[in-house]
Write a protein that holds these residues in place. Structure first.
Motif, short mmCIF file in Angstrom:
data_model
loop_
_atom_site.label_atom_id
_atom_site.label_comp_id
_atom_site.label_asym_id
_atom_site.label_seq_id
_atom_site.Cartn_x
_atom_site.Cartn_y
_atom_site.Cartn_z
N ALA A 109 -23.73 34.41 -12.02
CA ALA A 109 -22.67 33.76 -12.99
C ALA A 109 -23.12 34.22 -14.56
O ALA A 109 -22.18 34.40 -15.30
N LEU A 312 -17.84 29.75 -8.03
CA LEU A 312 -18.23 30.65 -8.75
C LEU A 312 -17.30 31.95 -8.43
O LEU A 312 -16.96 32.69 -9.49
N LEU A 337 -17.24 32.65 -19.35
CA LEU A 337 -17.96 33.58 -18.85
C LEU A 337 -18.02 35.02 -19.26
O LEU A 337 -18.81 35.69 -19.45
#
Length: 436
Positions: A109, A312, A337
């Motif tokens: 991540a 994820l 992200l």
């Protein structure tokens, strides 16, 4: 619990300012950013003056379905020993998913993601915390995180989840009041209710940080001044328990030293205001003489692993959003992200934005859409450069030549040249080539 006092997050960009700042009792460092055998001189000088240094880990992923990696725990233990720290800290989060447990590709991540507040996830977290406690030479404290997304079907509030974790493992808590504010804005959770449910005598210290709100979403940026609502939560906490330590976190967009000192003064003021109302000890206890031990089965770990992998993968690989999640919030998290990846790669490999110029960010975000991170940020930088060379994204001869040279320099088992004079000469040559 050892008294720490008032502190600030040590970062290389403000190292000189921190050394000169009055009233600093302790500092916190990102554990993964220091090497035990080559501590920065600034940290050495602070330690010689008696300033406590606490390593703060970000990569173990105690909330993940897998058991903690022994190598990462050893590295954290080595940093605690090298810094002479009275404790170490990590997060209640998962940072990677996939791998053998789920028979799927390993995904990273590059960020702290929330664990579901379920009995299964709590059982896994408790065992992972015990494994970490056994591997570390000093006590462990774990931090509540900020979240943009919420898991469906949660069985406990944040306060209940943290209380049971502390009760079952004896672990200390690092309470981030900025994260309580983030979760209030993003998830509608009442900070006062969370504080009321916590075993406050388990608090090791407190984090305070700033952020910003955009389109109804609070972003825990650590790059903005601490807002009043966060200071109000700190005052509420200090009215319930006298925190052993309080620390200001700032990771970028650093103000001048007087600005940092004003924020520290505001934090001290908020704590003093809370103390003035009379901290009352909680009737709850954070530790038991024989903490309950309920080891999760392999099936429980696998169920959690599959769920975390689905989340994820949706965030970093574009797979469908799992049922029950807010799709809009998942899109916001996915963009955040990717943006963080671009920012961190630019920091760990500053030559890349230098070589690619204004096209760096668009090129990286395009790459990130189809290429999940499977290693650390340094590997991500190498993979990005290799991707550009393979796809021919940049056709200008100068760019391709410098990008290829950079990639070849770093992609082998050992650098083609490691002498600083050679690197300096190459940097100078790049400048002359641009001026030609």
């Amino acid at each position: 619990m050892r008294r720490l006092g008032a502190g600030i997050g040590w970062r290389p960009e403000i190292a000189d300012a921190v050394e000169r700042m009055p009233g600093i009792d302790w500092v916190e460092v990102v554990a993964e950013n220091v090497c035990p055998g080559h501590l920065p001189e600034s940290l050495r000088r602070l330690r010689e003056r008696g300033v406590t240094v606490v390593p703060h880990g970000v990569s173990i992923g105690l909330g993940g379905a897998d058991r903690p990696d022994a190598g990462r725990l050893t590295a954290l233990a080595e940093r605690a020993a090298a810094l002479g720290s009275p404790l170490v800290t990590e997060h209640i989060a998962f940072v990677r998913a996939g791998g053998p447990l789920t028979a799927s590709p390993r995904l990273e991540a590059g960020h702290l993601l929330p664990v579901p507040r379920t009995r299964d996830a709590l059982d896994v977290l408790c065992e992972n915390v015990r494994i970490a406690q056994d591997a570390l030479p000093v006590p462990l404290a774990v931090e509540n995180i900020a979240a943009l997304i919420a898991w469906p079907g949660e069985e406990m509030t944040e306060g209940q989840f943290l209380y049971e974790l502390a009760d079952r493992t004896g672990v200390r808590l690092l309470i981030d009041v900025a994260n309580l504010h983030t979760n209030h804005v993003n998830r509608g959770e009442d900070p006062a209710e969370a504080l009321a449910e916590l075993p406050l005598e388990a608090v090791a210290y407190v984090h305070v940080a700033g952020g910003f709100e955009r389109d109804g979403v609070w972003h825990d940026s650590h790059a903005h001044p601490v807002p009043e609502p966060v200071l109000d939560i700190l005052t509420d906490l200090a009215s319930r328990v006298d925190p052993p330590g309080v620390l200001l976190e700032r990771d970028e967009n650093f103000p001048e030293p007087p600005g940092l000192e004003r924020e520290l003064a505001a934090i001290r003021g908020a704590v003093g205001k809370g103390r003035a109302t009379g901290a009352t000890p909680s009737p709850k206890t954070a530790e038991t003489s024989a903490p309950a031990r309920r080891a999760p089965s392999d099936a429980v770990r696998q169920r959690l692993g599959l769920a975390q992998t689905a989340v994820l993968s949706s965030l970093v690989a574009g797979t469908p959003v799992p049922e029950g999640f807010d799709r809009a919030r998942m899109r916001v998290q996915a963009r955040a992200l990717a943006a963080k990846r671009a920012d961190v790669v630019a920091k760990v490999a500053p030559e890349l934005p230098e070589i690619l110029g204004e096209g760096y960010r668009a090129a990286f975000l395009g790459y990130a859409q189809g290429q999940p991170m499977t290693g650390g940020y340094r590997q991500d930088a190498l993979d990005f450069a290799g991707h550009l060379l393979f796809t021919g994204r940049f056709t200008e001869p100068r760019v391709r030549r410098e990008l290829r040279e950079w990639w070849l320099e770093r992609s082998g088992p050992a650098p083609r040249s490691s002498r600083p004079v050679v690197r300096a000469a190459r940097a100078a040559r790049r400048v002359l080539m641009r001026q030609a």
